[in-house]
Structures are given as structure tokens and as C-alpha cells.
Design an enzyme around this catalytic site. Structure first.
Site, mmCIF file in Angstrom:
data_model
loop_
_atom_site.group_PDB
_atom_site.id
_atom_site.type_symbol
_atom_site.label_atom_id
_atom_site.label_comp_id
_atom_site.label_asym_id
_atom_site.label_seq_id
_atom_site.Cartn_x
_atom_site.Cartn_y
_atom_site.Cartn_z
ATOM 1 C CG HIS A 213 -4.615 -1.998 -8.223
ATOM 2 N ND1 HIS A 213 -3.385 -1.723 -7.688
ATOM 3 C CD2 HIS A 213 -5.278 -2.702 -7.280
ATOM 4 C CE1 HIS A 213 -3.306 -2.248 -6.473
ATOM 5 N NE2 HIS A 213 -4.445 -2.860 -6.216
ATOM 6 C CB VAL B 115 -25.834 -3.230 -5.834
ATOM 7 C CG1 VAL B 115 -26.558 -4.522 -5.502
ATOM 8 C CG2 VAL B 115 -24.867 -2.847 -4.721
ATOM 9 C CD GLU C 24 -17.489 4.613 -5.005
ATOM 10 O OE1 GLU C 24 -16.819 4.241 -5.974
ATOM 11 O OE2 GLU C 24 -18.219 3.836 -4.355
ATOM 12 C CG ASP D 6 -0.122 -0.419 -9.176
ATOM 13 O OD1 ASP D 6 0.163 -1.115 -10.165
ATOM 14 O OD2 ASP D 6 -1.284 -0.328 -8.733
ATOM 15 C CD GLN E 233 -10.200 -3.985 2.837
ATOM 16 O OE1 GLN E 233 -10.581 -4.707 3.753
ATOM 17 N NE2 GLN E 233 -10.159 -4.416 1.583
#
Ligand code: UDP
Length: 443
Positions: free
Chosen positions: A9, A318, A343, A106, A360
Site C-alpha cells: 500500500h 529478488v 509490471e 484507504d 488476486q
């Protein structure tokens, strides 16, 4: 800006802050003290974006020093939300001092009325898709009601498996610590009380869901556009760059499940065995499964030896954005966090969808169903379990140009990538967002 104390967030609010700062706006960004050092690197306009660190209040049961969700297990998030509620007077003093035109929030449903009392407008800025907010923000009496979309929902492929509906029902009905409110009531109250709702999204992708939300909450819904993260300025660690360099272009499967998701041990093993079975090189950046201290100890018997030449399972953090843009990476197996999807969509890898929880699930149906830019791994309706064969099937279908699904997915992916990278798109969305804010001040 006063986002929920979770890294996903905080960074999403910072991304949009950067876009506003590019247009010359001044932003004050309230955040827990120790988080500041982690976010400094993403603040591209330090003269315009000013961090205001605050101390997270102590709450009984919450370990001392807790600042974000990454410091505690999911079961303690409600305590952290309570700690955030306890910052109300601190935030009030800050707002009185700063006197901003708008406050973006939020998870703090008390903020709109506080802001209103000070003559400040409030924007409920979501870090999830409009489809997710439209599908999930509702208080239903039974589990089964969450399987199908709410009434008046736009025509869509979005629905939940039974096991997913059970989890959403449980989360929505969880009682908030220190109040009689349920989790879903907190979220609905934020949406009801704010002056407008804002999303990182595009009308071209999610228009019907935006209109649904406008009708449902009778609020202006403003879109900030794709809010693409700036291309990474760092280079990939030499170790991983060398490893990826040895494979053919677009041949490597990269897998990561975001900052929080952890699999059960058996599912973790099915997943990596699935990668092995594809015959492709793979790089999996996964947290150790539940109950294991390291990824090493959880790998199947003999796995390391068998896959040494072409596989990596890495338990640490990573550089995802850089990895996704590496020419060898051809497939991204993702948990469908909105950050990871954004992305991925601007890169060239094909998507295999493996959602875990919350938004998701809806994102996976949006990407795999409505937009058809990826293929979801099949799961059991009741138990939510996937198999290694399911992983192989999904990877092969997106990677195979000779199969119809692969071709269709690839064509859509190319179309949406070129749309998201359209010159001037981002800037015109941000201008539109700011224009909407200005109209709110004038009316
Ligand atoms: N990420 C990363 N390295 C990792 C795992 C994740 O850089 O090993 C980043 C990823 O690039 C994305 C963010 O963490 O920017 C995850 O956000 P997302 O919304 O996808 O998922 P969440 O963590 O909120 O579930």
C-alpha cells in the site's frame, strides 16, 4: 497521503505521489518511522514529496516495534488496524498544520469525517483493481453469495471457486479488534464516507466496473491510469544476470508470489515439480512454505540434483522488475498481485495465473477471463489444490505458439502492452485525475 501500514500500500501510494509531483504538486506522506528508510529510494521528488514519520501506537498483543504487516502474521493485522485507528489525534494535528486540499487514505474510515470537519476533501485511493473492489466490497449473508457476482454486475467472467468464497466470507466477517465493526464494514464505510474513490486503472480495461462502483456508492470514481512504476535504475545482481544470460531468449519461467504469500509444503513441492516437468529453465523466488525455515529444506527429494543445471529456487527477495525485463524470461507465474501484474503487462513475458487470496482471485479472472492475457492453473473447487500437471498444462498452453490458446493469449498481451505504453497515456490520465480534483474543490 495516509496509506495502510503495508509495504504494497505504501509503495502504491508513493507511485501515484511521484506522478502528482511530476506535475508540480506538493505531497505530505505520513508513514511509520522505520519505513521511511525503505521508501526513500522510491521517492523521485524529495523536494515535493515530504515524508512525515509517525510512531505506531502500542496495542496489547501487537509485538513491540511492529510497523507494517510484514512484521506480523495475518492474524494480527486487525491489531495493526487498531493501532492505526489510535493515530487519529496525531493525524488531526498534522492535517491542521499542513492544511492540504485533499487527503488520500484507504484503511481509516474515520478520516473522511475528520477531514470534512477541517474543510479537506478525502479520496479513498485503492491499491486493487476496480473489478476487485466491485466484486469483493459487499456484505453477503452466506458463503455461496460470494461465488457469483453481485446483482447489477457488468457482464463478466468473474466468479469465485467455492473454497475462495469461503475465505472471502471469513475475512469479510472478521470482527475488528477494539470495535463491533466487521472488516467488510470498515471497507464499505471508507467507500461510503469519502468524497471520491480513486484507482490505479484505465477505463479501457475496467470501464464497466468503474461505472458499477459509481452507481453502487454514488461517488465520483477517478482513474489515475496505469501508474507504471518507473523503469528500474539498478542493474540485476551479477549472479542472477549471469545465470539468466545462459538461456535462450524467452525460454525461462520466472515465478514469484509477492511479498506475503506462502504455500503449504505439499503445494510448494507440486509447484516446483511442475516446473521441473515442463522441461524449461525456471527461476522461482518463493518464500519458504508454511512450517519450513528455508526453501532448501522444503524441496522434494533429489530435486536440487536433478534440476541443478536449469533451475533456481530462491527464498530471498529478488529484483522482480529487472528480472521481468530480462530477455531470457518468457513466462511469469504470478500470484496476481496488482503490482506484479502491472509490471508484467509492460514487459514481454506470458502470464500464468496462480492467485492466492483476496483481490488476486478477481485479478486472475479479469486477466484470464475478461482480457485473456494469461492462463490460470486449475484448482479444486472445494479444496483449492493444484497439481504439478495443472502447472505444466498452463505453462505449455501459454508458451506454445502452435496452440490456439497460446496464440490468442499472446495477441492480447501484445495489444494491452502497446496500449499501456501508448505515448502520453499516463500523463493524460494524471492530468484528468488532477482536473477531477480541481472540480471537486470548485463545486
Ligand atoms: N517483489 C520483488 N521481489 C520479490 C517479490 C516481490 O521485487 O522477490 C515486488 C514486486 O516487483 C512487486 C511487489 O513486490 O512490486 C509485490 O506487489 P504485488 O502487488 O504484486 O503483491 P503483494 O506483495 O501486494 O501481494
Amino acid at each position: 497521503m495516509y496509506p495502510w501500514f503495508a509495504m504494497g500500500h505504501l509503495t502504491t501510494f508513493l507511485h501515484v505521489s511521484n506522478k502528482f509531483a511530476e506535475k508540480g504538486h506538493k505531497i505530505f506522506f505520513i508513514l511509520p518511522t522505520k519505513v521511511q528508510s525503505k521508501l526513500n529510494q522510491f521517492n523521485h521528488h524529495p523536494t515535493l514529496i515530504e515524508f512525515i514519520p509517525i510512531t505506531v501506537p502500542e496495542v496489547e498483543g501487537l509485538p513491540n516495534g511492529t510497523e507494517t504487516t510484514s512484521d506480523v502474521p495475518f492474524t494480527m493485522y486487525s491489531l495493526l488496524r487498531h493501532a492505526m485507528d489510535l493515530t487519529k489525534s496525531t493525524v488531526e494535528n498534522l492535517l491542521k498544520e499542513i492544511k492540504p486540499h485533499f487527503v488520500f487514505f484507504d484503511f481509516t474510515p474515520w478520516l473522511p469525517s475528520l477531514a470534512r470537519s477541517l474543510g479537506i476533501k478525502s479520496i479513498h485511493y485503492f491499491i486493487i483493481t476496480t473489478a476487485s473492489a466491485a466484486f469483493l466490497f459487499r456484505d453477503e449473508p452466506t458463503v455461496d453469495d460470494y461465488i457469483e457476482p453481485p446483482s447489477d454486475f457488468p457482464p463478466s467472467k468473474i466468479k469465485l471457486y467455492k473454497h475462495e468464497a469461503r475465505v472471502i466470507y471469513r475475512i469479510n466477517n472478521q470482527k475488528e479488534f477494539g470495535s463491533e465493526m466487521k472488516y467488510v464494514e470498515r471497507m464499505i464505510m471508507s467507500a461510503n464516507e469519502c468524497d471520491a474513490m480513486g484507482f490505479k486503472s484505465c477505463r479501457e480495461m475496467e470501464g464497466p466496473y468503474l461505472e458499477f462502483l459509481e452507481r453502487k456508492f454514488k461517488k465520483r470514481v477517478i482513474l489515475a491510469g496505469p501508474v507504471l512504476p518507473d523503469p528500474p535504475t539498478c542493474t540485476l545482481d551479477e549472479k542472477w544476470a549471469n545465470w539468466l544470460d545462459q538461456f535462450k531468449p524467452k525460454s525461462v519461467i520466472y515465478c514469484a508470489f509477492g511479498s506475503e504469500a506462502r504455500l503449504q509444503r505439499e503445494q510448494f513441492q507440486e509447484l516446483v515439480l511442475g516446473f521441473e516437468q515442463t522441461g524449461l529453465p525456471f527461476f522461482a523466488a518463493l518464500k519458504p512454505p508454511i512450517g519450513a525455515a528455508t526453501v532448501e529444506e522444503a524441496l522434494p527429494e533429489g530435486f536440487r540434483e536433478r534440476t541443478m543445471e536449469r533451475g533456481v529456487v530462491e527464498g530471498g527477495w529478488v529484483q522482480q522488475q529487472v528480472i521481468l525485463s530480462h530477455p531470457s524470461v518468457g513466462c511469469f507465474v504470478t500470484h496476481c498481485g496488482w503490482g506484479s501484474l502491472s509490471e508484467a503487462l509492460v514487459n514481454e513475458c506470458r502470464l500464468v495465473l496462480m492467485p492466492h487470496v483476496g483481490d488476486q482471485l478477481v485479478n486472475a479472472r479479469l486477466m484470464g477471463g475478461d482480457l485473456r492475457v494469461g492462463v490460470e492453473v486449475e484448482k479444486g473447487d472445494e479444496d483449492g489444490l493444484f497439481t504439478r500437471d495443472g502447472v505444466v498444462t498452463a505453462v505449455r498452453s501459454v508458451m506454445d505458439d502452435d496452440c490456439e490458446i497460446g496464440r490468442e493469449i499472446e495477441a492480447n498481451r501484445v495489444k494491452w502492452r502497446s496500449f499501456l505504453l501508448t505515448k502520453g497515456l499516463e500523463s493524460s490520465y494524471i492530468d484528468g485525475f488532477v482536473h477531477n480534483l480541481q472540480c471537486m474543490l470548485e463545486c
